[in-house]
Design a protein around this motif. Structure first.
Motif, PDB file in Angstrom:
ATOM      1  N   LEU A   1       0.825  -1.206   0.000  1.00  0.00           N
ATOM      2  CA  LEU A   1       0.000   0.000   0.000  1.00  0.00           C
ATOM      3  C   LEU A   1       0.859   1.255   0.000  1.00  0.00           C
ATOM      4  CD1 LEU A   1      -2.787  -1.005   2.560  1.00  0.00           C
ATOM      5  CD2 LEU A   1      -2.990  -0.843   0.068  1.00  0.00           C
ATOM      6  N   GLY A   2       1.965   1.231   0.744  1.00  0.00           N
ATOM      7  CA  GLY A   2       2.848   2.389   0.790  1.00  0.00           C
ATOM      8  C   GLY A   2       3.482   2.681  -0.554  1.00  0.00           C
ATOM      9  N   LEU A   3       3.827   1.632  -1.287  1.00  0.00           N
ATOM     10  CA  LEU A   3       4.457   1.807  -2.606  1.00  0.00           C
ATOM     11  C   LEU A   3       3.436   2.162  -3.682  1.00  0.00           C
ATOM     12  CD1 LEU A   3       6.957  -1.207  -2.540  1.00  0.00           C
ATOM     13  CD2 LEU A   3       7.546   1.226  -2.436  1.00  0.00           C
ATOM     14  N   SER A   4       2.228   1.628  -3.563  1.00  0.00           N
ATOM     15  CA  SER A   4       1.217   1.847  -4.604  1.00  0.00           C
ATOM     16  C   SER A   4       0.346   3.071  -4.347  1.00  0.00           C
ATOM     17  CB  SER A   4       0.327   0.606  -4.738  1.00  0.00           C
ATOM     18  OG  SER A   4      -0.354   0.348  -3.522  1.00  0.00           O
ATOM     19  N   ASP A   5       0.051   3.344  -3.087  1.00  0.00           N
ATOM     20  CA  ASP A   5      -0.822   4.476  -2.747  1.00  0.00           C
ATOM     21  C   ASP A   5      -0.520   4.909  -1.314  1.00  0.00           C
ATOM     22  OD1 ASP A   5      -2.792   6.349  -2.359  1.00  0.00           O
ATOM     23  OD2 ASP A   5      -4.421   5.107  -3.152  1.00  0.00           O
ATOM     24  N   ASP A   6       0.511   5.717  -1.157  1.00  0.00           N
ATOM     25  CA  ASP A   6       0.933   6.109   0.188  1.00  0.00           C
ATOM     26  C   ASP A   6      -0.123   6.939   0.915  1.00  0.00           C
ATOM     27  OD1 ASP A   6       1.423   8.153  -1.659  1.00  0.00           O
ATOM     28  OD2 ASP A   6       2.897   9.090  -0.335  1.00  0.00           O
ATOM     29  N   ILE A   7      -0.954   7.662   0.171  1.00  0.00           N
ATOM     30  CA  ILE A   7      -2.023   8.443   0.795  1.00  0.00           C
ATOM     31  C   ILE A   7      -3.051   7.520   1.432  1.00  0.00           C
ATOM     32  CG2 ILE A   7      -3.917  10.058   0.391  1.00  0.00           C
ATOM     33  CD1 ILE A   7      -2.248  11.352  -1.784  1.00  0.00           C
ATOM     34  N   TYR A   8      -3.432   6.472   0.701  1.00  0.00           N
ATOM     35  CA  TYR A   8      -4.382   5.502   1.258  1.00  0.00           C
ATOM     36  C   TYR A   8      -3.778   4.830   2.486  1.00  0.00           C
ATOM     37  CZ  TYR A   8      -7.536   1.527   1.690  1.00  0.00           C
ATOM     38  OH  TYR A   8      -8.432   0.619   2.175  1.00  0.00           O
ATOM     39  N   PHE A   9      -2.490   4.528   2.421  1.00  0.00           N
ATOM     40  CA  PHE A   9      -1.808   3.915   3.562  1.00  0.00           C
ATOM     41  C   PHE A   9      -1.903   4.812   4.784  1.00  0.00           C
ATOM     42  CE2 PHE A   9       1.835   3.483   6.340  1.00  0.00           C
ATOM     43  CZ  PHE A   9       1.976   2.112   6.493  1.00  0.00           C
ATOM     44  N   ASP A  10      -1.599   6.108   4.615  1.00  0.00           N
ATOM     45  CA  ASP A  10      -1.591   7.042   5.741  1.00  0.00           C
ATOM     46  C   ASP A  10      -2.990   7.327   6.271  1.00  0.00           C
ATOM     47  OD1 ASP A  10       1.162   7.290   5.673  1.00  0.00           O
ATOM     48  OD2 ASP A  10       1.145   9.050   4.371  1.00  0.00           O
ATOM     49  N   VAL A  11      -3.947   7.461   5.376  1.00  0.00           N
ATOM     50  CA  VAL A  11      -5.295   7.896   5.760  1.00  0.00           C
ATOM     51  C   VAL A  11      -6.164   6.737   6.249  1.00  0.00           C
ATOM     52  CG1 VAL A  11      -7.428   8.954   4.906  1.00  0.00           C
ATOM     53  CG2 VAL A  11      -5.215   9.869   4.207  1.00  0.00           C
ATOM     54  N   ASN A  12      -5.887   5.527   5.773  1.00  0.00           N
ATOM     55  CA  ASN A  12      -6.736   4.390   6.128  1.00  0.00           C
ATOM     56  C   ASN A  12      -6.005   3.298   6.912  1.00  0.00           C
ATOM     57  OD1 ASN A  12      -9.471   4.827   4.546  1.00  0.00           O
ATOM     58  ND2 ASN A  12      -7.853   5.400   3.125  1.00  0.00           N
ATOM     59  N   TYR A  13      -4.969   2.733   6.312  1.00  0.00           N
ATOM     60  CA  TYR A  13      -4.302   1.576   6.920  1.00  0.00           C
ATOM     61  C   TYR A  13      -3.628   1.922   8.238  1.00  0.00           C
ATOM     62  CZ  TYR A  13      -1.723  -2.864   6.928  1.00  0.00           C
ATOM     63  OH  TYR A  13      -1.227  -4.110   7.251  1.00  0.00           O
TER      64      TYR A  13
ATOM     65  N   VAL B   1       9.986  -2.256   6.508  1.00  0.00           N
ATOM     66  CA  VAL B   1       9.360  -0.995   6.901  1.00  0.00           C
ATOM     67  C   VAL B   1      10.153   0.187   6.346  1.00  0.00           C
ATOM     68  CG1 VAL B   1       8.812   0.502   8.862  1.00  0.00           C
ATOM     69  CG2 VAL B   1       8.271  -1.932   8.974  1.00  0.00           C
ATOM     70  N   ALA B   2      11.476   0.095   6.346  1.00  0.00           N
ATOM     71  CA  ALA B   2      12.314   1.176   5.822  1.00  0.00           C
ATOM     72  C   ALA B   2      12.080   1.392   4.327  1.00  0.00           C
ATOM     73  CB  ALA B   2      13.780   0.869   6.091  1.00  0.00           C
ATOM     74  N   LEU B   3      11.675   0.352   3.621  1.00  0.00           N
ATOM     75  CA  LEU B   3      11.420   0.457   2.173  1.00  0.00           C
ATOM     76  C   LEU B   3      10.088   1.141   1.880  1.00  0.00           C
ATOM     77  CD1 LEU B   3      12.581  -3.093   0.980  1.00  0.00           C
ATOM     78  CD2 LEU B   3      13.756  -0.913   0.607  1.00  0.00           C
ATOM     79  N   ASN B   4       9.257   1.269   2.891  1.00  0.00           N
ATOM     80  CA  ASN B   4       7.936   1.873   2.716  1.00  0.00           C
ATOM     81  C   ASN B   4       8.073   3.399   2.689  1.00  0.00           C
ATOM     82  OD1 ASN B   4       5.252   2.751   2.950  1.00  0.00           O
ATOM     83  ND2 ASN B   4       4.678   0.986   4.211  1.00  0.00           N
ATOM     84  N   PRO B   5       7.636   4.068   1.600  1.00  0.00           N
ATOM     85  CA  PRO B   5       7.789   5.519   1.496  1.00  0.00           C
ATOM     86  C   PRO B   5       6.730   6.331   2.243  1.00  0.00           C
ATOM     87  CG  PRO B   5       6.742   4.681  -0.478  1.00  0.00           C
ATOM     88  CD  PRO B   5       7.059   3.483   0.374  1.00  0.00           C
ATOM     89  N   ALA B   6       5.699   5.682   2.767  1.00  0.00           N
ATOM     90  CA  ALA B   6       4.608   6.403   3.434  1.00  0.00           C
ATOM     91  C   ALA B   6       5.089   7.061   4.718  1.00  0.00           C
ATOM     92  CB  ALA B   6       3.447   5.451   3.717  1.00  0.00           C
ATOM     93  N   SER B   7       4.513   8.191   5.053  1.00  0.00           N
ATOM     94  CA  SER B   7       4.962   8.957   6.211  1.00  0.00           C
ATOM     95  C   SER B   7       4.605   8.285   7.542  1.00  0.00           C
ATOM     96  CB  SER B   7       4.366  10.374   6.173  1.00  0.00           C
ATOM     97  OG  SER B   7       2.952  10.327   6.219  1.00  0.00           O
ATOM     98  N   ARG B   8       3.551   7.483   7.558  1.00  0.00           N
ATOM     99  CA  ARG B   8       3.119   6.831   8.796  1.00  0.00           C
ATOM    100  C   ARG B   8       3.549   5.357   8.849  1.00  0.00           C
ATOM    101  NH1 ARG B   8      -0.347   9.283  12.150  1.00  0.00           N
ATOM    102  NH2 ARG B   8      -1.188   7.279  12.850  1.00  0.00           N
ATOM    103  N   LYS B   9       4.625   5.035   8.155  1.00  0.00           N
ATOM    104  CA  LYS B   9       5.096   3.659   8.099  1.00  0.00           C
ATOM    105  C   LYS B   9       5.532   3.133   9.464  1.00  0.00           C
ATOM    106  CE  LYS B   9       9.776   5.109   6.751  1.00  0.00           C
ATOM    107  NZ  LYS B   9      10.787   5.041   5.659  1.00  0.00           N
TER     108      LYS B   9
END
Length: 225
Positions: free
Chosen positions: A25-37, A186-194
């Motif tokens: 999710l972080g690689l494909s849609d980081d916004i969805y990751f932060d806002v939902n997951y 986890v370090a590979l995940n670009p999302a801000s809330r990883k």
């Protein structure tokens, strides 16, 4: 010989799914990751709170069950774990504030970065305590515990005796490997809330450590020698 119990296989399987879904999710849609997951009060945060509370319950169970058979330092060490993980679980969900709709006091509204009743989001000067203690310092402590401690335990009898005396669960090498592998993913995940996923991974790994430590004899009725 199989080094994993059935429960550990299930635990690691669930952990892998959570981390890999988070990475996808972080690689494909980081916004969805932060806002939902990984959102506040989302599945990841609740998972972390549940894991921490489970360790609290497990430690309390050990303390009550073995109270009459253990020495004072064992009781002290176990009691400290009971307090530590109850505090960590409470902090994770702001002590149920959002669940029960409790308003923050004026102090927390003015000094907490999220206006919530918890300590880890307090701001001192211009820095969050979460950054100083609950991230940097905690990461150092976890590194020492998960990598250095098992080496010392296996090499020095005095350290082994100390850990057993204070009921400190010692990690097995597969716990350490799980920690290192999780850190990489986890370090590979670009999302801000990883790092919310990282906290959940910590909680799951620690639950497995407390459930089946290398020095499992500390949770037996006979006092380890």
């Amino acid at each position: 010989m199989n080094i994993f119990t059935k429960f550990e296989k299930i635990g690691y399987g669930i952990l892998a799914v959570i981390v890999l879904i988070g990475l996808y999710l972080g690689l494909s849609d980081d916004i969805y990751f932060d806002v939902n997951y990984a959102q506040e009060d989302g599945p990841v945060e609740w998972g972390t709170a549940i894991m921490l509370f489970a360790i609290f319950v497990l430690s309390l169970y050990h303390l009550i069950r073995l109270w009459t058979t253990k020495k004072i330092f064992w009781k002290l060490g176990t009691f400290l774990f009971v307090v530590l993980f109850l505090f960590a679980a409470g902090e994770e969900i702001s002590w149920g504030q959002r669940i029960f709709g409790v308003e923050s006091s004026e102090f927390f509204i003015e000094n907490n970065a999220q206006g919530e009743t918890n300590l880890h989001n307090l701001v001192v000067g211009e820095k969050k305590i979460n950054k100083i203690i609950f991230s940097q310092l905690l990461f150092l402590v976890m590194f020492l515990y998960l990598i250095i401690t098992p080496i010392l335990f296996r090499k020095f009898n005095w350290f082994k005796d100390l850990a057993n005396t204070f009921a400190v669960p010692i990690v097995k090498w597969h716990h350490t490997i799980a920690f290192l592998v999780t850190t990489i993913f986890v370090a590979l995940n670009p999302a801000s809330r990883k790092w919310e996923v990282y906290e959940l991974a910590f909680g799951a790994i620690f639950f497995l450590i407390f459930l089946g430590p290398l020095n499992k004899e500390i949770f037996e009725k006979k006092q380890p020698e």
